[in-house]
Design a protein around this motif. Structure first.
Motif, mmCIF file in Angstrom:
data_model
loop_
_atom_site.group_PDB
_atom_site.id
_atom_site.type_symbol
_atom_site.label_atom_id
_atom_site.label_comp_id
_atom_site.label_asym_id
_atom_site.label_seq_id
_atom_site.Cartn_x
_atom_site.Cartn_y
_atom_site.Cartn_z
ATOM 1 N N UNK A 71 0.905 -1.313 0.096
ATOM 2 C CA UNK A 71 0.059 0.088 0.094
ATOM 3 C C UNK A 71 0.607 1.186 0.105
ATOM 4 N N UNK A 72 2.179 1.258 0.688
ATOM 5 C CA UNK A 72 2.827 2.413 0.681
ATOM 6 C C UNK A 72 3.421 2.642 -0.824
ATOM 7 N N UNK A 73 3.885 1.560 -1.255
ATOM 8 C CA UNK A 73 4.399 1.765 -2.651
ATOM 9 C C UNK A 73 3.420 2.229 -3.571
ATOM 10 N N UNK A 74 2.073 1.823 -3.379
ATOM 11 C CA UNK A 74 1.036 2.109 -4.377
ATOM 12 C C UNK A 74 0.688 3.573 -4.076
ATOM 13 N N UNK A 75 0.724 4.034 -2.964
ATOM 14 C CA UNK A 75 0.426 5.310 -2.419
ATOM 15 C C UNK A 75 1.416 6.441 -3.051
ATOM 16 N N UNK A 76 2.544 5.849 -2.941
ATOM 17 C CA UNK A 76 3.877 6.577 -3.482
ATOM 18 C C UNK A 76 3.553 6.914 -4.914
ATOM 19 N N UNK A 77 3.282 5.798 -5.743
ATOM 20 C CA UNK A 77 3.075 5.707 -6.919
ATOM 21 C C UNK A 77 2.127 6.512 -7.548
ATOM 22 N N UNK A 78 1.001 6.543 -6.717
ATOM 23 C CA UNK A 78 -0.060 7.472 -7.204
ATOM 24 C C UNK A 78 0.164 9.009 -6.982
ATOM 25 N N UNK A 79 0.922 9.152 -5.922
ATOM 26 C CA UNK A 79 1.524 10.659 -5.472
ATOM 27 C C UNK A 79 2.558 11.068 -6.748
ATOM 28 N N UNK A 80 3.151 10.082 -6.992
ATOM 29 C CA UNK A 80 4.150 10.530 -8.409
ATOM 30 C C UNK A 80 3.523 10.918 -9.604
ATOM 31 N N UNK A 81 2.479 10.052 -9.817
ATOM 32 C CA UNK A 81 1.829 10.250 -11.099
ATOM 33 C C UNK A 81 1.045 11.506 -11.025
ATOM 34 N N UNK A 82 0.213 11.788 -9.826
ATOM 35 C CA UNK A 82 -0.297 13.386 -9.684
ATOM 36 C C UNK A 82 0.707 14.271 -9.902
ATOM 37 N N UNK A 83 2.110 13.997 -9.163
ATOM 38 C CA UNK A 83 3.125 15.172 -9.412
ATOM 39 C C UNK A 83 3.376 15.316 -10.774
#
Length: 316
Positions: A71-83
């Motif tokens: 979940x931490x990896x998934x959250x970081x990936x989504x934040x990176x995509x949003x960035x």
């Protein structure tokens, strides 16, 4: 044991949704592909990831712990995509802008606030300087663009200048200054009053010298120097001192009804306030968005400033 982060992400999606099918849909994968991943992961670990027979799926303690990492990896990936998405559309990023102090304080700071009200994730770093310093900062990549007055831009300088507003400086004073009571103001009368010296290196200081020379003198009574725009205005409000200010700065303080301009022509070269940047440099979308906002803000102000000049300075 090295575990593929993608497998942990798939596990997290299944645990979060309680279903392999829904977890696969969440990630844009097929249900059989996610099922194979989970089966392969269980085989490699030698431990079950879900309690058998439970619906919706319930993870074992090990399954829950690994899912938390996923979940931490998934959250970081989504934040990176949003960035990345925000960066591409100018909604995130950094803008480093420099400018001449009085313009930045009176006009640009408020525009920066308006820009960030619309795009709060864009960070602004502001610095002060005059043309020589600002141009050097752009070349050294310490700032992305500058907002300053320019009279001549050397050909082949590698700089691009876009005009925002004609640059006109005026003699400023408090609204109850004795000179405002005169029906016809004689230029030499300006020398009877104390003056606030504009900042060193400023075009305002050059214009003060030009004005004094045009009045047949070589110097005037400088009583106050080294202050900021706010301190200069506060000093004028409490005294009969005069100073040189950009007309647009006087305009910016019009609602305070504290300072105004005298109908005096100042001999100075034709100049303009504008955006200065390096020619041909690729800019981040946030920088382009900021520059566009500044240009639009001045387009909206331009006719108001002109009307103010005609009515307040020249009484037309």
């Amino acid at each position: 044991m090295k575990i593929d982060e993608r497998h942990l992400v798939q596990l997290a999606a299944v645990v979060q949704s309680g279903s392999v099918t829904e977890g696969a849909t969440m990630l844009g994968l097929s249900q059989p592909a996610v099922s194979r991943t989970l089966a392969m992961l269980e085989k490699r670990l030698g431990e079950p990831l879900f309690i058998k027979g439970r619906r919706p799926l319930q993870p074992t303690p090990l399954g829950r712990a690994l899912a938390d990492h996923g979940q931490a990896v998934l959250t970081a990936s989504r934040k990176a995509s949003a960035l990345v998405e925000g960066f591409r559309h100018g909604r995130t990023g950094l803008v480093r802008v420099g400018g001449t102090p009085f313009f930045m304080d009176a006009l640009i700071s408020g525009m920066i606030a308006g820009f960030q009200n619309a795009l709060p994730e864009v960070r602004i770093e502001q610095s002060y300087g005059y043309l020589t310093e600002l141009r050097a900062a752009i070349i050294a990549d310490r700032i992305d663009l500058a907002i300053c007055p320019i009279d001549v831009l050397d050909e082949g300088s590698g700089m691009h200048f876009q005009e925002l507003l004609p640059g006109r400086n005026v003699v400023a004073c408090r609204v109850t200054h004795p000179l405002l009571l005169k029906r016809k103001l004689a230029g030499p009368e300006l020398l009877d009053y104390p003056w606030i010296a504009p900042p060193p290196g400023s075009p305002l200081l050059s214009d003060l010298r030009s004005l004094v020379l045009s009045l047949g003198a070589t110097e005037t009574k400088i009583r106050y120097a080294g202050g900021s725009l706010t301190s200069a205005i506060n000093y004028m409000k409490a005294s009969d001192a005069l100073t040189i200010l950009p007309h647009s700065v006087v305009f910016a303080y019009r609602n305070d009804k504290a300072i105004t301009a005298l109908p005096v022509h100042i001999p100075h070269p034709e100049r303009a306030l504008g955006l200065l940047r390096r020619t041909g440099d690729p800019s981040a979308p946030a920088i382009e968005a900021f520059a566009a906002y500044i240009r639009k803000s001045f387009e909206n102000l331009r006719h108001l400033i002109k009307r103010h000049e005609q009515s307040v300075v020249w009484g037309i």
